[in-house]
Design a protein around this motif. Structure first.
Motif, short mmCIF file in Angstrom:
data_model
loop_
_atom_site.label_atom_id
_atom_site.label_comp_id
_atom_site.label_asym_id
_atom_site.label_seq_id
_atom_site.Cartn_x
_atom_site.Cartn_y
_atom_site.Cartn_z
N ALA A 207 0.97 -1.19 -0.52
CA ALA A 207 0.15 -0.12 -0.22
C ALA A 207 0.90 1.75 -0.04
O ALA A 207 0.22 2.47 -0.66
CB ALA A 207 -0.88 0.35 1.18
N ASP A 208 2.23 1.38 0.70
CA ASP A 208 2.88 2.42 0.30
C ASP A 208 3.46 2.39 -0.77
O ASP A 208 4.55 3.52 -0.61
CB ASP A 208 4.18 2.49 1.37
N GLY A 209 3.51 1.78 -1.70
CA GLY A 209 4.00 1.75 -3.56
C GLY A 209 5.09 1.18 -3.62
O GLY A 209 5.50 1.51 -4.52
N GLU A 210 5.54 0.97 -2.34
CA GLU A 210 6.65 -0.35 -2.93
C GLU A 210 6.18 -1.59 -4.00
O GLU A 210 5.29 -1.62 -3.74
CB GLU A 210 8.00 -0.05 -1.48
N VAL A 211 7.20 -1.30 -4.78
CA VAL A 211 7.16 -2.76 -5.56
C VAL A 211 8.32 -3.39 -5.74
O VAL A 211 9.33 -2.58 -5.76
CB VAL A 211 6.80 -2.76 -7.59
N GLN A 212 8.27 -4.75 -5.27
CA GLN A 212 9.57 -5.90 -6.10
C GLN A 212 8.90 -6.77 -6.72
O GLN A 212 7.78 -7.34 -6.87
CB GLN A 212 9.78 -6.27 -4.43
#
Length: 325
Positions: free
Chosen positions: A268-273
């Motif tokens: 939800a904080d926009g982090e993508v892995q």
């Protein structure tokens, strides 16, 4: 059991790389005999893989005193009979997936092994692969929060076969259905591993093209016993290929394929892995190691007859009306 000495019933393609070498390389395990109805092919396999014995009769392999565990690697239509044969001889069984053609056969296999006092395992090997172990760790760690729903999409183009030359995977008397049974069973089982048993199931199966005698599309809506909701579509008559499962939670989403190593984590904080976790050279080896360890009293395998039968029950629910018609 000090060492697990395997005999394979049905040493066909699946055993060449995926599982046969894994039986030889797993710690505390060795492959001592193989069987195929065509004795020349069984002998060829044994010579190429360094296996001491070969047979063209399943009963002879099962009753070989050097064999103390049996791997059934035939098409599903033979799983039931060979499992009962091994159980009667008091030998633990590791059977290929799907476990059988239908849930009723699965239940009879479970009962036979319980009555004989022998363990029953099923080759849903994704339960042992590093990617899915990591996905389970991520879910259990709460990185995507409380799980809300799952969506699965699998597409592939239709393949044409000459009449009478269809592979066993689209012969219901051998497979239990069409490619849905062979391929979707992997996805349904791994979701069971990740999120627990599926409860109520509703859906439709259809033959839209009329090119084969089996279903070529299946859609479903279902609910896990935990309350998580799910939907899925498996189309074998599409214009392209797509293999995607999405597990959506209150804090993020996991996206992954059933058959490759891709994994995407969004929060939800926009982090993508985006990760790629490759499979080992012999994809069944991690699960086979858990089976060997279980038989030797070291641990417990995550894929048993009881867990695998649940996937057959779900598929039965989705295909019942199609085959009844």
């Amino acid at each position: 059991m000090e060492k697990v000495r395997w005999g394979i019933i049905g040493c066909g393609d699946v055993t060449e790389v995926k599982s046969g070498p894994a039986l030889q390389k797993a710690e505390g395990s060795e492959l001592v005999a193989v069987m195929r109805r065509n004795g020349a092919l069984a002998e060829d396999y044994a010579k190429r893989h360094g296996v001491a014995k070969w047979y063209d009769d399943a009963a002879a392999l099962v009753n070989d005193p050097d064999v103390n565990a049996v791997y059934v690697a035939t098409p599903p239509g033979f799983h039931h009979a060979y499992t009962l044969l091994a159980a009667k001889a008091g030998k633990p069984v590791y059977v290929e997936k799907p476990m059988a053609r239908n849930h009723a056969e699965c239940q009879e296999m479970i009962s036979a092994c319980e009555e004989a006092g022998v363990p029953l395992f099923v080759a849903y090997y994704r339960r042992g692969l590093p990617k899915f172990v990591e996905i389970k760790r991520l879910i259990d760690s709460g990185v995507i929060g409380e799980i809300r729903f799952v969506q699965s999409t699998y597409l592939q183009p239709m393949r044409d076969y000459e009449e009478g030359l269809e592979p066993w995977r689209i012969q219901p008397e051998l497979s239990g259905g069409g490619l849905f049974v062979d391929l979707a069973s992997h996805a349904l089982d791994i979701l069971d591993y990740l999120l627990g048993p599926i409860g109520e199931v509703k859906g439709f199966a259809s033959n839209q093209t009329g090119k084969q005698k089996v279903e070529d599309i299946v859609t479903t809506s279902y609910a896990f016993e935990s309350g998580v909701m799910g939907t899925g579509v498996w189309s074998f008559n599409a214009f392209t290929r797509l293999d995607l499962n999405e597990i959506v939670g209150s804090l993020g989403k996991l996206s992954f394929s059933t058959f490759s190593g891709d994994l995407r984590i969004e929060t939800a904080d926009g982090e993508v892995q985006e990760l790629t976790i490759p499979n080992p050279p012999h994809v069944q080896q991690p699960l086979i190691q858990t089976v060997v360890d279980d038989l030797r009293g070291i641990g417990q395998s995550p894929s048993t007859g009881v867990t695998a039968a649940r996937t057959n029950r779900v598929m039965d629910e989705l295909l019942r009306d199609f085959y009844r018609a």
